[in-house]
Write a protein that holds these residues in place. Structure first.
Motif, short mmCIF file in Angstrom:
data_model
loop_
_atom_site.label_atom_id
_atom_site.label_comp_id
_atom_site.label_asym_id
_atom_site.label_seq_id
_atom_site.Cartn_x
_atom_site.Cartn_y
_atom_site.Cartn_z
N ALA A 90 58.28 1.58 -36.68
CA ALA A 90 59.07 0.35 -36.61
C ALA A 90 58.21 -0.86 -36.89
CB ALA A 90 59.73 0.24 -35.24
N LEU A 91 56.98 -0.88 -36.34
CA LEU A 91 56.08 -2.00 -36.59
C LEU A 91 55.72 -2.09 -38.07
CD1 LEU A 91 54.36 -4.31 -35.42
CD2 LEU A 91 52.53 -2.65 -35.07
N LEU A 92 55.40 -0.94 -38.67
CA LEU A 92 55.05 -0.94 -40.08
C LEU A 92 56.24 -1.34 -40.95
CD1 LEU A 92 52.89 2.31 -40.34
CD2 LEU A 92 52.09 -0.06 -40.33
N ALA A 93 57.44 -0.91 -40.59
CA ALA A 93 58.63 -1.28 -41.36
C ALA A 93 58.91 -2.76 -41.25
CB ALA A 93 59.83 -0.48 -40.86
N SER A 94 58.71 -3.34 -40.07
CA SER A 94 58.94 -4.78 -39.92
C SER A 94 57.94 -5.58 -40.74
CB SER A 94 58.85 -5.18 -38.44
OG SER A 94 57.56 -4.97 -37.92
N PHE A 95 56.69 -5.12 -40.78
CA PHE A 95 55.71 -5.79 -41.64
C PHE A 95 56.07 -5.62 -43.11
CE2 PHE A 95 52.11 -5.45 -38.28
CZ PHE A 95 52.52 -6.64 -37.72
N ALA A 96 56.64 -4.45 -43.46
CA ALA A 96 57.02 -4.22 -44.85
C ALA A 96 58.13 -5.16 -45.29
CB ALA A 96 57.45 -2.77 -45.05
N THR A 97 59.02 -5.58 -44.37
CA THR A 97 60.06 -6.54 -44.75
C THR A 97 59.46 -7.90 -45.10
OG1 THR A 97 60.44 -7.18 -42.43
CG2 THR A 97 61.81 -5.42 -43.33
N ALA A 157 49.48 -13.75 -56.35
CA ALA A 157 48.55 -13.78 -55.22
C ALA A 157 49.29 -13.57 -53.91
CB ALA A 157 47.81 -15.12 -55.20
N ALA A 158 50.50 -14.13 -53.81
CA ALA A 158 51.29 -13.97 -52.58
C ALA A 158 51.77 -12.54 -52.41
CB ALA A 158 52.48 -14.93 -52.61
N VAL A 159 52.10 -11.86 -53.52
CA VAL A 159 52.49 -10.45 -53.44
C VAL A 159 51.35 -9.62 -52.86
CG1 VAL A 159 52.97 -8.39 -54.80
CG2 VAL A 159 54.21 -10.49 -55.26
N LEU A 160 50.17 -9.83 -53.39
CA LEU A 160 49.01 -9.11 -52.88
C LEU A 160 48.76 -9.44 -51.41
CD1 LEU A 160 46.64 -9.61 -55.95
CD2 LEU A 160 48.02 -7.60 -55.39
N SER A 161 48.91 -10.71 -51.07
CA SER A 161 48.65 -11.15 -49.70
C SER A 161 49.76 -10.73 -48.74
CB SER A 161 48.49 -12.68 -49.67
OG SER A 161 47.44 -13.09 -50.50
N GLY A 162 50.99 -10.63 -49.25
CA GLY A 162 52.10 -10.28 -48.39
C GLY A 162 51.99 -8.90 -47.78
N PHE A 163 51.27 -8.00 -48.43
CA PHE A 163 51.09 -6.67 -47.89
C PHE A 163 49.81 -6.52 -47.08
CE2 PHE A 163 54.27 -5.72 -51.12
CZ PHE A 163 55.11 -4.85 -50.42
N ILE A 164 49.11 -7.64 -46.88
CA ILE A 164 47.87 -7.58 -46.11
C ILE A 164 48.10 -7.08 -44.68
CG2 ILE A 164 46.19 -9.10 -44.98
CD1 ILE A 164 45.75 -10.40 -47.68
N PRO A 165 49.14 -7.55 -43.95
CA PRO A 165 49.36 -6.99 -42.61
C PRO A 165 49.55 -5.47 -42.64
CG PRO A 165 50.63 -9.00 -42.87
CD PRO A 165 50.06 -8.67 -44.23
N TYR A 166 50.33 -5.00 -43.60
CA TYR A 166 50.57 -3.56 -43.70
C TYR A 166 49.28 -2.80 -44.05
CZ TYR A 166 52.44 0.87 -45.45
OH TYR A 166 52.68 2.21 -45.65
N LEU A 167 48.54 -3.29 -45.04
CA LEU A 167 47.31 -2.62 -45.46
C LEU A 167 46.26 -2.66 -44.37
CD1 LEU A 167 47.09 -3.90 -49.15
CD2 LEU A 167 47.80 -1.63 -48.36
N THR A 168 46.19 -3.78 -43.64
CA THR A 168 45.22 -3.88 -42.56
C THR A 168 45.56 -2.91 -41.44
OG1 THR A 168 44.99 -6.24 -43.08
CG2 THR A 168 44.02 -5.48 -41.02
N ALA A 169 46.86 -2.76 -41.17
CA ALA A 169 47.29 -1.79 -40.17
C ALA A 169 46.92 -0.37 -40.59
CB ALA A 169 48.79 -1.91 -39.93
N GLU A 170 47.10 -0.07 -41.87
CA GLU A 170 46.73 1.26 -42.36
C GLU A 170 45.22 1.47 -42.27
OE1 GLU A 170 48.40 3.80 -43.22
OE2 GLU A 170 50.43 2.99 -43.22
N LEU A 171 44.46 0.42 -42.59
CA LEU A 171 43.00 0.52 -42.47
C LEU A 171 42.59 0.74 -41.03
CD1 LEU A 171 40.23 0.35 -43.84
CD2 LEU A 171 40.31 -2.15 -43.52
N GLY A 172 43.30 0.06 -40.11
CA GLY A 172 43.02 0.27 -38.70
C GLY A 172 43.28 1.71 -38.28
N THR A 173 44.33 2.31 -38.80
CA THR A 173 44.63 3.71 -38.49
C THR A 173 43.55 4.63 -39.04
OG1 THR A 173 47.02 3.25 -38.54
CG2 THR A 173 46.33 5.55 -38.78
N LEU A 174 43.11 4.37 -40.27
CA LEU A 174 42.09 5.21 -40.89
C LEU A 174 40.75 5.11 -40.19
CD1 LEU A 174 42.88 4.58 -44.68
CD2 LEU A 174 43.34 6.66 -43.36
#
Length: 446
Positions: A54-61, A377-394
């Protein structure tokens, strides 16, 4: 003599307000939704995916709006270079305000989760489209009315929209959490910040109706030099400048996504901070930007916009890892200091990126070029929360994983700033030519 100079000052202040108010509403909408995504969107609409899903999906929105942003940049960039900066900005602000207000009317509850989630995604698409055409037009509205000496400062004024929106959204959420409590906020209080966007549209529209079209666009229209396909013309004729503009914008946009979205959820879920503490620290950091953004804009008039962007990138690179190392065991006072320090240095790059990008492109396709480069640039930055969360998991939640992302953004923007400083200032040349025509047309005082 006073009667001849007063109208110019009035027009300048009105242009500055019209350019800033739209980005302020844009920022208010963005931060309101960011806080909503961090605290409420997952449980309301995506609870079937589990807590982490749910957290990842909310960040994806959040990212969805950024994905469609380039489409909005192409659409509204085309309009901005064909029908004018002012008319296009009126359209974008209307779409943004209406879409944001409708988020506050979405149904919630188990029986409505799927419908609410679909409607939420559609409204985020509309927001993303309007976002694509807002920022580039606001920068041009401010800079194409200004003279060469003050242009870098006026380019920083739309960037004030970010702290205005951040403080307004964060402050409102802070007051409402304090007054209502978490239960009432989850029940109905979360709707109020979204619904307030609707009356704010009226103020924004009034200010934008009250300003004239920019001298640069008037000159282009009068000379018949408008591009038939300005987006393609910008990419085809200035590909290097286009790539540099994307790099220049990465840190300014990405640091806000990282600090005000991911760090919020990460601080509550993993580090044990209270939501109120994080909102208070972010609001204090946002208030400071009311001073730092104009200061860095002023500094850009002295040393150049590209150098100010580079200064912010170097500073942020140096503090990227220490900030997240200290965040793991910080008291509230230290938390505030970290948010302030972590905000000042990226703010230098944020404040000067508009001036740096405006200098790169010819006026006849500047709206399209600025909008699309910023949107990418905003597209790349918009997924930063999601990518950072994935990096945290890894990495098993290693304290340094957000620092890696912040350092990478800083390094890329530094490369872009250095390259931008060595390029020809085509945007300034077009603006100077338009200002010279205005000076020649001014009547001689009796």
């Amino acid at each position: 003599m006073s009667t001849t100079t007063a109208p110019a000052r009035t027009a300048t202040s009105r242009v500055a307000a019209a350019a800033t108010v739209g980005t302020a509403l844009e920022s208010y909408d963005f931060y309101t939704y960011s806080y909503f995504a961090a605290f409420f969107a997952g449980p309301f609409f995506f609870s079937a995916l589990g807590a982490t899903g749910a957290l990842l999906a909310s960040f994806a929105t959040i990212g969805i709006a950024f994905v469609v942003r380039p489409i909005g940049a192409v659409l509204f960039g085309h309009l901005g270079d064909r029908i004018g900066r002012r008319a296009t900005l009126i359209i974008t602000i209307t779409l943004m305000g209406v879409a944001t207000g409708l988020v506050g009317l979405l149904p919630t509850g188990e029986g409505w989760a799927m419908l609410g989630g679909v409607a939420l995604v559609l409204l985020r698409v509309v927001q993303g489209l309007s976002l694509g055409g807002e920022w580039g037009g606001a920068v041009l509205l401010a800079t194409e009315h200004a003279d060469a000496r003050r242009r870098p400062f006026f380019a920083s004024l739309p960037q004030l929209g970010s702290p205005i929106g951040s403080v307004a959204a964060g402050g409102l959420m802070l007051v409402m959490f304090s007054a209502l409590g978490g239960e009432a906020m989850a029940a109905w209080g979360w709707r109020v910040p979204f619904l307030l966007a609707i009356p704010l549209i009226a103020v924004s529209l009034y200010l934008r109706w009250s300003v004239d079209e920019t001298p640069v666009f008037k000159a282009i229209a009068a000379q018949g030099t408008r591009e038939r396909n300005p987006v393609w013309a910008a990419v085809r004729t200035q590909p290097a400048a286009f790539g540099v503009a994307i790099l220049v914008a990465l840190l300014g946009i990405g640091s806000y996504s990282l600090m005000n979205t991911y760090t919020m959820g990460y601080g509550v879920a993993e580090l044990g901070y209270d939501e109120m503490q994080l909102l208070a620290a972010a609001t204090i950091g946002g208030l400071l930007q009311f001073v730092t953004v104009p200061f860095f804009g002023w500094l850009a008039t002295r040393i150049g916009s590209a150098r100010v962007v580079a200064l912010g990138a170097v500073g942020t690179l140096l503090i990227a890892f220490p900030i997240y190392w200290l965040l793991g065991s910080a008291t509230f006072a230290v938390l505030v200091v970290l948010m302030v320090v972590g905000g000042i240095l990226p703010t230098a790059s944020w404040a000067a990126l508009g001036g740096t990008m405006q200098e790169l492109f010819h006026g006849r396709h500047a709206y399209s070029a600025l909008s699309l480069a910023y949107a990418i640039a905003a597209v790349l930055s918009g997924f930063i929360p999601y990518l950072t969360a994935e990096l945290g998991t890894l990495t098993g939640g290693a304290w340094w994983h957000p620092g890696v992302v912040l350092a990478a953004l800083s390094a890329l923007t530094l490369v872009g700033a250095i390259a931008a400083g060595r390029m020809r200032r085509l945007g300034d040349e077009d603006a100077d030519a338009a200002q010279a025509v205005i000076a020649e047309e001014q009547p001689v005082p009796a």
